[in-house]
Design a protein around this motif. Structure first.
Motif, mmCIF file in Angstrom:
data_model
loop_
_atom_site.group_PDB
_atom_site.id
_atom_site.type_symbol
_atom_site.label_atom_id
_atom_site.label_comp_id
_atom_site.label_asym_id
_atom_site.label_seq_id
_atom_site.Cartn_x
_atom_site.Cartn_y
_atom_site.Cartn_z
ATOM 1 N N TRP A 52 -1.131 -7.364 -0.867
ATOM 2 C CA TRP A 52 -0.377 -6.089 -0.886
ATOM 3 C C TRP A 52 -1.290 -4.874 -0.856
ATOM 4 C CZ3 TRP A 52 -1.108 -2.534 -4.764
ATOM 5 C CH2 TRP A 52 -1.663 -2.977 -5.967
ATOM 6 N N LEU A 56 -1.454 -1.833 2.077
ATOM 7 C CA LEU A 56 -0.511 -0.902 1.451
ATOM 8 C C LEU A 56 -0.235 0.314 2.329
ATOM 9 C CD1 LEU A 56 1.197 -0.159 -1.009
ATOM 10 C CD2 LEU A 56 -0.841 0.906 -2.024
ATOM 11 N N LEU A 114 4.561 -8.652 -7.810
ATOM 12 C CA LEU A 114 4.706 -9.251 -6.487
ATOM 13 C C LEU A 114 6.147 -9.659 -6.213
ATOM 14 C CD1 LEU A 114 1.424 -11.328 -6.300
ATOM 15 C CD2 LEU A 114 2.145 -9.591 -4.675
ATOM 16 N N PHE A 117 7.780 -6.501 -5.086
ATOM 17 C CA PHE A 117 7.348 -6.228 -3.718
ATOM 18 C C PHE A 117 8.159 -7.066 -2.726
ATOM 19 C CE2 PHE A 117 3.195 -4.096 -4.674
ATOM 20 C CZ PHE A 117 3.288 -3.122 -3.695
ATOM 21 N N THR A 120 11.721 -5.885 -2.109
ATOM 22 C CA THR A 120 11.911 -4.693 -1.269
ATOM 23 C C THR A 120 12.071 -5.045 0.208
ATOM 24 O OG1 THR A 120 9.514 -4.369 -0.991
ATOM 25 C CG2 THR A 120 10.578 -3.236 -2.847
ATOM 26 N N LYS A 127 14.951 -1.012 0.967
ATOM 27 C CA LYS A 127 14.024 -0.203 1.764
ATOM 28 C C LYS A 127 14.834 0.641 2.741
ATOM 29 C CE LYS A 127 13.014 -3.380 5.582
ATOM 30 N NZ LYS A 127 11.938 -4.045 6.337
ATOM 31 N N LEU A 142 10.081 0.147 -5.489
ATOM 32 C CA LEU A 142 8.758 0.064 -4.870
ATOM 33 C C LEU A 142 7.658 0.398 -5.866
ATOM 34 C CD1 LEU A 142 6.787 -0.081 -2.433
ATOM 35 C CD2 LEU A 142 7.279 2.351 -2.062
ATOM 36 N N GLY A 145 7.066 -2.110 -8.654
ATOM 37 C CA GLY A 145 6.243 -3.221 -8.196
ATOM 38 C C GLY A 145 4.775 -2.849 -8.102
ATOM 39 N N VAL A 146 4.508 -1.635 -7.587
ATOM 40 C CA VAL A 146 3.124 -1.169 -7.473
ATOM 41 C C VAL A 146 2.476 -1.073 -8.844
ATOM 42 C CG1 VAL A 146 1.668 0.790 -6.844
ATOM 43 C CG2 VAL A 146 3.464 0.039 -5.286
ATOM 44 N N TRP A 205 6.797 -9.567 6.533
ATOM 45 C CA TRP A 205 6.349 -9.225 5.186
ATOM 46 C C TRP A 205 6.828 -10.235 4.154
ATOM 47 C CZ3 TRP A 205 2.836 -5.674 3.775
ATOM 48 C CH2 TRP A 205 2.473 -4.715 4.717
ATOM 49 N N LEU A 209 3.981 -11.648 1.649
ATOM 50 C CA LEU A 209 4.090 -11.413 0.209
ATOM 51 C C LEU A 209 4.430 -12.694 -0.541
ATOM 52 C CD1 LEU A 209 5.987 -7.993 0.299
ATOM 53 C CD2 LEU A 209 3.597 -8.376 -0.330
#
Length: 547
Positions: A52, A56, A114, A117, A120, A127, A142, A145-146, A205, A209
């Motif tokens: 990720w 990013l 994760l 992530f 999303t 999203k 988002l 998760g970050v 993705w 992920l």
């Protein structure tokens, strides 16, 4: 590599009956047997994080419709946070919970990040639609998760280095472990930035992920499987409290004479240094260890903790003060790297990424050449350069940590100059993305010198009570550097027209030349500080010396 069962810390297991010494020695933990579990954990968690973090910027641009320079700035902020969290994790490990608990909890947080992530891109509505801005709810998922993934990564990366080194009792073994640690970390970064990024860009993705999620879960499982073999130090009271006490007590006793002073070495009266008195450097602090009437009770204990410190505590604070200027010189070593990494991805997006008629190079994967260069460089430095240096130099001396860091400085600003030259060419014509490879290789070689040099220097020079913080200080300076790189880019956007959203209309080459100037000036500062610095106990601890 030496035997997998040698070099462990002695930790006896208690029982109801008294056990003879041989039994206690046989049941000790630690040693090389723990290294495969820890290295495998480093590898798996780095693969998961790279899936990720390496992509990013592209993820924010393509999936959340964020403008390119803004996406690069967000990535710099995230990288800064990832490299600040290790210091907090180190304090928690040294003072409260121990390395083992901090690592497994952080691994769980990374796993949860994760999962968010993945949601999303797997769940409709999490999203935005193409060309539409994201909603506040979508941003909330988002960024949650970050944050979780960043805390998890920051809480494991350098604490694993400390825990692995703590399993080994000899300086040579610890140096070998650090080499394996950096090799595995950069090798895993290379894999995640190529294979996983390719999957994300070309397959989807969800798959990319998902692979990162599986790698995180496997790494956590392997780390827990190794639990019976780890040597675990019991958490102590905060070492920062003891260091603060030295400053407070020294101020309170500022009028006490030290010419014929009687110094305090601890309740047992055992001297833990080579001298009866503290060193003369920064002698104002020595008053904190001077015994005066009323400091010691009849039973030999201290009457009040904030009125008397040990000689060792005084020397610990001195060693921390002595190393901080050197640490500060590495902040502007990392700032150009932060600027370069984000801008190189933008350069890659604006270059010809077609390697064949059917294969297009992923923009984010350009940084893998830095990871690969670092991984190979670490091995070559350890196995080729250092032995050759010892054979050719008088006295058969090894490269010192400061020499390694200095070489890293030179390669750093050299890579910025190369970036500026390549960008000047890119502005005039469409170039292949492969033109960006040399600058990544040079900066990667620089990291192969200065990162292991810094970890070895801090682990050697920091007080024994701050070993976890010692390795985390490398992460902290990288975090500060990323924040400064964000501030530098933001300042240039405000006062110049060098960084528009369309970089073809800007002057990235001017930005790189500014980084060269900063790097050269910082190298001069490093040389002055290094010349003034004296290693702990007045000598360099060689890789081949046994502690």
């Amino acid at each position: 590599m030496t035997s997998l069962h040698g070099g462990g810390n002695n930790t006896s297991l208690s029982s109801d009956t008294e056990a003879p010494p041989p039994t206690a020695a046989a049941r000790r933990r630690g040693g090389w047997i723990t290294t495969p579990f820890i290295i495998a954990t480093v590898f798996g968690l780095t693969v998961a994080a790279g899936g990720w973090s390496a992509n990013l910027i592209v993820f924010l641009i393509n999936e959340f419709n964020i403008q390119r320079i803004d996406a690069a700035q967000i990535a710099n902020v995230v990288n800064g946070c990832v490299n600040f969290f290790p210091l907090l994790a180190a304090v928690a490990a040294d003072s409260l919970f121990g390395c083992f608990s901090v690592i497994w909890v952080s691994s769980v947080l990374s796993l949860l990040g994760l999962i968010l992530f993945l949601l999303t891109v797997a769940v409709d509505g999490l999203k935005p639609a193409p060309s539409e801005p994201a909603s506040s709810g979508q941003y909330a998922v988002l960024y949650s998760g970050v944050v979780l993934a960043s805390i998890g990564l920051g809480g494991t990366r350098f604490i694993l280095a400390t825990m692995g080194a703590d399993q080994l009792s000899k300086q040579q073994q610890q140096a070998t472990f650090f080499n394996w640690y950096f090799f595995s970390m950069y090798s895993a970064s290379f894999i995640s930035s190529t294979a996983i990024v390719y999957v994300e860009d070309n397959v989807g993705w969800r798959w990319g992920l998902g692979i990162g999620l599986a790698a995180n879960a496997l790494a956590l499982s392997l780390f827990l499987v190794g639990a019976p073999y780890y040597s675990r130090d019991e958490p102590r009271a905060s070492p920062f409290t003891g260091l603060l006490r030295v400053a407070v007590v020294a101020f309170r006793k500022r009028k006490v004479k030290t010419t014929t002073a009687d110094y305090y070495h601890g309740d047992d009266g055992v001297k833990r240094g080579d001298e009866d008195a503290p060193t003369n450097w920064f002698s104002q602090l020595n008053r904190a260890a001077v015994k005066v009437d009323g400091d010691i009770l009849p039973n030999g204990s201290v009457a009040a903790p904030w009125k008397l410190c040990t000689v060792q505590q005084v020397e610990d604070l001195k060693s921390l003060i002595r190393i901080l200027p050197l640490w500060s010189s590495s902040i502007f070593l990392g700032t150009p790297i932060g600027v370069q990494l984000s801008l190189t991805i933008l350069q890659s997006l604006a270059s010809d990424r077609r390697l064949t008629s059917s294969f297009t190079f992923s923009a984010s994967s350009i940084i893998v050449f830095s990871f690969l260069s670092t991984a190979i460089g670490v091995v070559l430095i350890d196995r080729c350069l250092r032995p050759a240096w010892k054979r050719l130099t008088p006295g058969k001396k090894d490269l010192t940590p400061l020499q390694l860091i200095g070489i890293g400085h030179v390669l750093n600003f050299a890579s910025m100059a190369l970036s500026a030259v390549v960008e000047s060419r890119r502005r005039r014509r469409l170039i292949s993305v492969m033109w960006l490879v040399p600058q990544m290789v040079v900066v990667g070689l620089g990291e192969a010198f200065h990162f292991p040099g810094q970890v070895g220097l801090y682990y050697q020079e920091f007080p024994a009570c701050l070993k976890g913080v010692a390795t985390a200080m490398v992460a902290m300076l990288v975090g500060v550097a990323f924040y400064l790189s964000t501030a530098v880019v933001d300042l240039m956007r405000r006062v110049t027209d060098w960084l528009p959203d369309n970089i073809d209309e800007g002057r990235l080459d001017y930005v790189y030349w500014v980084m060269v100037v900063i790097g050269v000036a910082n190298f001069g500062y490093f040389l002055v500080i290094s010349w003034l610095y004296h290693y702990k106990n007045g000598k360099v601890v060689s890789k081949d010396e046994i502690a």
